[in-house]
Design a protein around this motif. Structure first.
Motif, PDB file in Angstrom:
ATOM      1  N   ASP A 165     -48.955 -14.433  -1.103  1.00 15.40           N
ATOM      2  CA  ASP A 165     -47.566 -14.762  -0.866  1.00 15.40           C
ATOM      3  C   ASP A 165     -46.777 -13.484  -0.639  1.00 15.40           C
ATOM      4  O   ASP A 165     -47.067 -12.445  -1.222  1.00 15.40           O
ATOM      5  N   PHE A 166     -45.793 -13.546   0.218  1.00 11.53           N
ATOM      6  CA  PHE A 166     -44.961 -12.379   0.428  1.00 11.53           C
ATOM      7  C   PHE A 166     -43.513 -12.787   0.340  1.00 11.53           C
ATOM      8  O   PHE A 166     -43.149 -13.941   0.500  1.00 11.53           O
ATOM      9  N   GLU A 167     -42.694 -11.818   0.028  1.00 11.59           N
ATOM     10  CA  GLU A 167     -41.263 -12.069  -0.123  1.00 11.59           C
ATOM     11  C   GLU A 167     -40.537 -11.389   1.034  1.00 11.59           C
ATOM     12  O   GLU A 167     -40.910 -10.293   1.448  1.00 11.59           O
ATOM     13  N   GLU A 168     -39.510 -12.051   1.485  1.00  7.19           N
ATOM     14  CA  GLU A 168     -38.689 -11.460   2.533  1.00  7.19           C
ATOM     15  C   GLU A 168     -37.755 -10.454   1.895  1.00  7.19           C
ATOM     16  O   GLU A 168     -37.166 -10.700   0.850  1.00  7.19           O
ATOM     17  N   VAL A 169     -37.617  -9.311   2.509  1.00  8.87           N
ATOM     18  CA  VAL A 169     -36.706  -8.293   2.028  1.00  8.87           C
ATOM     19  C   VAL A 169     -35.500  -8.284   2.936  1.00  8.87           C
ATOM     20  O   VAL A 169     -35.633  -8.137   4.147  1.00  8.87           O
ATOM     21  N   LYS A 170     -34.295  -8.448   2.314  1.00  5.66           N
ATOM     22  CA  LYS A 170     -33.070  -8.477   3.125  1.00  5.66           C
ATOM     23  C   LYS A 170     -32.373  -7.164   3.092  1.00  5.66           C
ATOM     24  O   LYS A 170     -32.400  -6.402   2.234  1.00  5.66           O
TER      25      LYS A 170
END
Length: 84
Positions: A79-84
């Motif tokens: 799983d990966f997280e979006e970086v804003k």
């Protein structure tokens, strides 16, 4: 036939001789040389293309393919997280 006409005919024949052996013969030799080199390049390109299209028959690629299959059947999901 006068002497002047004979000299003129000999001069014309000499010019034709020079034209044939200094222009036409070298051009024909160059043409055949270029044609032969083009055929050699085409044959080499066809050989390279045939070698590229044939699948390799070594054990390294076969074992690499098996390793790839095992990683896809593990069922791991990262799983990966979006970086804003």
């Amino acid at each position: 036939m006068k002497l002047g006409e004979l000299i003129f005919i000999i001069f014309i024949l000499y010019l034709l001789y020079k034209l044939v052996y200094n222009v036409i013969v070298p051009v024909s030799k160059a043409t055949t040389t270029v044609r032969n080199r083009m055929q050699q390049m085409q044959q080499e390109q066809m050989r390279n293309q045939q070698n590229y299209q044939q699948p390799p028959n070594n054990s390294y690629t076969a074992s690499a393919g098996k390793r790839h299959d095992s990683t896809t059947t593990d069922g791991e999901y990262i799983d990966f997280e979006e970086v804003k």
